[in-house]
Write an enzyme that holds these catalytic residues in place. Structure first.
Site, PDB file in Angstrom:
ATOM      1  N   ASP A 261      91.639 144.438  77.876  1.00 55.23           N
ATOM      2  CA  ASP A 261      91.500 143.830  79.200  1.00 55.23           C
ATOM      3  C   ASP A 261      92.762 143.040  79.559  1.00 55.23           C
ATOM      4  OD1 ASP A 261      91.046 141.942  77.197  1.00 55.23           O
ATOM      5  OD2 ASP A 261      89.253 141.088  78.100  1.00 55.23           O
TER       6      ASP A 261
ATOM      7  N   ASP B 173      85.723 137.172  80.672  1.00 59.94           N
ATOM      8  CA  ASP B 173      84.683 136.148  80.696  1.00 59.94           C
ATOM      9  C   ASP B 173      85.212 134.730  80.583  1.00 59.94           C
ATOM     10  OD1 ASP B 173      85.470 136.616  77.884  1.00 59.94           O
ATOM     11  OD2 ASP B 173      83.917 135.128  77.459  1.00 59.94           O
TER      12      ASP B 173
ATOM     13  N   ASP C 217      97.565 138.066  76.205  1.00 60.97           N
ATOM     14  CA  ASP C 217      98.007 136.696  76.494  1.00 60.97           C
ATOM     15  C   ASP C 217      99.045 136.277  75.451  1.00 60.97           C
ATOM     16  OD1 ASP C 217      98.284 134.077  77.195  1.00 60.97           O
ATOM     17  OD2 ASP C 217      96.238 133.478  76.752  1.00 60.97           O
TER      18      ASP C 217
ATOM     19  N   VAL D 155      91.878 133.853  83.697  1.00 63.34           N
ATOM     20  CA  VAL D 155      91.256 134.713  84.705  1.00 63.34           C
ATOM     21  C   VAL D 155      89.876 135.196  84.252  1.00 63.34           C
ATOM     22  CG1 VAL D 155      93.379 135.465  85.849  1.00 63.34           C
ATOM     23  CG2 VAL D 155      92.588 136.689  83.820  1.00 63.34           C
TER      24      VAL D 155
ATOM     25  N   GLY E 151      85.723 142.623  76.480  1.00 59.90           N
ATOM     26  CA  GLY E 151      86.453 142.548  77.749  1.00 59.90           C
ATOM     27  C   GLY E 151      86.794 143.884  78.389  1.00 59.90           C
TER      28      GLY E 151
HETATM   29  P1  IMP Z   1      95.689 137.138  72.914  1.00 56.38           P
HETATM   30  O1  IMP Z   1      95.360 137.435  71.480  1.00 56.38           O
HETATM   31  O2  IMP Z   1      96.082 135.703  73.116  1.00 56.38           O
HETATM   32  O3  IMP Z   1      96.716 138.113  73.501  1.00 56.38           O
HETATM   33  O4  IMP Z   1      94.370 137.257  73.758  1.00 56.38           O
HETATM   34  C1  IMP Z   1      93.670 138.387  73.754  1.00 56.38           C
HETATM   35  C2  IMP Z   1      92.222 138.279  74.161  1.00 56.38           C
HETATM   36  O5  IMP Z   1      91.808 136.995  74.610  1.00 56.38           O
HETATM   37  C3  IMP Z   1      92.035 139.188  75.333  1.00 56.38           C
HETATM   38  O6  IMP Z   1      91.777 140.489  74.918  1.00 56.38           O
HETATM   39  C4  IMP Z   1      90.879 138.553  76.058  1.00 56.38           C
HETATM   40  O7  IMP Z   1      89.671 139.054  75.556  1.00 56.38           O
HETATM   41  C5  IMP Z   1      91.040 137.083  75.786  1.00 56.38           C
HETATM   42  N1  IMP Z   1      91.768 136.451  76.925  1.00 56.38           N
HETATM   43  C6  IMP Z   1      93.075 136.141  76.994  1.00 56.38           C
HETATM   44  N2  IMP Z   1      93.405 135.581  78.180  1.00 56.38           N
HETATM   45  C7  IMP Z   1      92.241 135.554  78.891  1.00 56.38           C
HETATM   46  C8  IMP Z   1      91.914 135.117  80.223  1.00 56.38           C
HETATM   47  O8  IMP Z   1      92.744 134.631  81.011  1.00 56.38           O
HETATM   48  N3  IMP Z   1      90.616 135.274  80.596  1.00 56.38           N
HETATM   49  C9  IMP Z   1      89.662 135.808  79.780  1.00 56.38           C
HETATM   50  N4  IMP Z   1      89.933 136.239  78.541  1.00 56.38           N
HETATM   51  C10 IMP Z   1      91.207 136.107  78.098  1.00 56.38           C
HETATM   52 MG    MG Z   2      90.078 141.458  75.007  1.00 57.62          MG
END
Ligand code: IMP
Ligand code: MG
Length: 185
Positions: A112, A170, A115, A164, A56
């Site tokens: 990127d 992606d 979340d 997004v 990302g």
């Molecule tokens: P987390 O571990 O839930 O914080 O998510 C981290 C990873 O999930 C990010 O680095 C992204 O690669 C992917 N991700 C999280 N939210 C989105 C989104 O809305 N669109 C695309 N990729 C996402």
């Molecule tokens: Mg990522």
């Protein structure tokens, strides 16, 4: 630049869903420039290793890196938490490790989006366990509800709880090449 588009058939269960413009190419460009200035100022006198989180980070990383007016090195790490879905799987898997030695170094992780915060927690801990001098985090996007128990040093934009795509982000590995960021409706 399109203001919205409909996802085609290749997106399976998401086909027919609308994607709406959330952050324009120009707004991204301006914000990345600001972040670059701030990072350059904050790391004055240091020569950090900038670690991009694949896949990302690619567009954000390359644009941000060009805005850094300082000595720095780059490396990449690849992890997976999404399994081609729009929700986290709840576990983080390391797919490709960094190849440089970060012992005693200032490290800046470039993500990127943050979340659930699971991935960035994993990455920060992993870097710190290598005996780094410091670990900071730059993310282009963070979602409104995200809670992590450490500071996120550089944030491009705080966005609503939407999935997004574009500018490196992606949906099932596609749409990363869009120049603007779109939110799935
Ligand atoms: P987390 O571990 O839930 O914080 O998510 C981290 C990873 O999930 C990010 O680095 C992204 O690669 C992917 N991700 C999280 N939210 C989105 C989104 O809305 N669109 C695309 N990729 C996402
Ligand atoms: Mg990522």
């Amino acid at each position: 630049m399109r203001n919205e588009f409909i996802l085609g058939e290749k997106f399976g269960e998401y086909s027919g869903r609308k994607a709406k413009l959330l952050i324009s190419e120009e707004a991204i460009h301006d914000r990345v420039k600001e972040l670059g200035k701030k990072i350059t100022k904050d790391y004055h006198g240091s020569s950090p290793i900038i670690i991009g989180v694949l896949n990302g980070c690619i567009l954000f990383m390359s644009d941000l890196f060009r805005e850094l007016d300082m000595d720095s090195e780059i490396d990449f790490i690849k992890i997976s938490s999404y399994n081609n879905d729009v929700k986290t799987s709840g576990t983080v898997r390391l797919l490709k490790d960094i190849s440089c030695d970060i012992f005693g170094r200032d490290v800046l992780i470039v993500e990127d989006i943050i979340d659930s915060g699971l991935s960035i927690k994993f990455l920060k801990k992993r870097m710190e366990e290598c005996g780094t001098k410091s670990v900071k985090i730059a993310t282009l996007l963070i979602k409104e509800h995200t809670k992590v128990d450490f500071p996120i040093d550089y944030v491009g934009f705080t966005i609503p709880e939407k999935f997004v795509i574009g500018y490196g982000l992606d949906l099932a590995q596609k749409l990363r090449n869009l120049k603007s960021i779109y939110a799935l409706q």
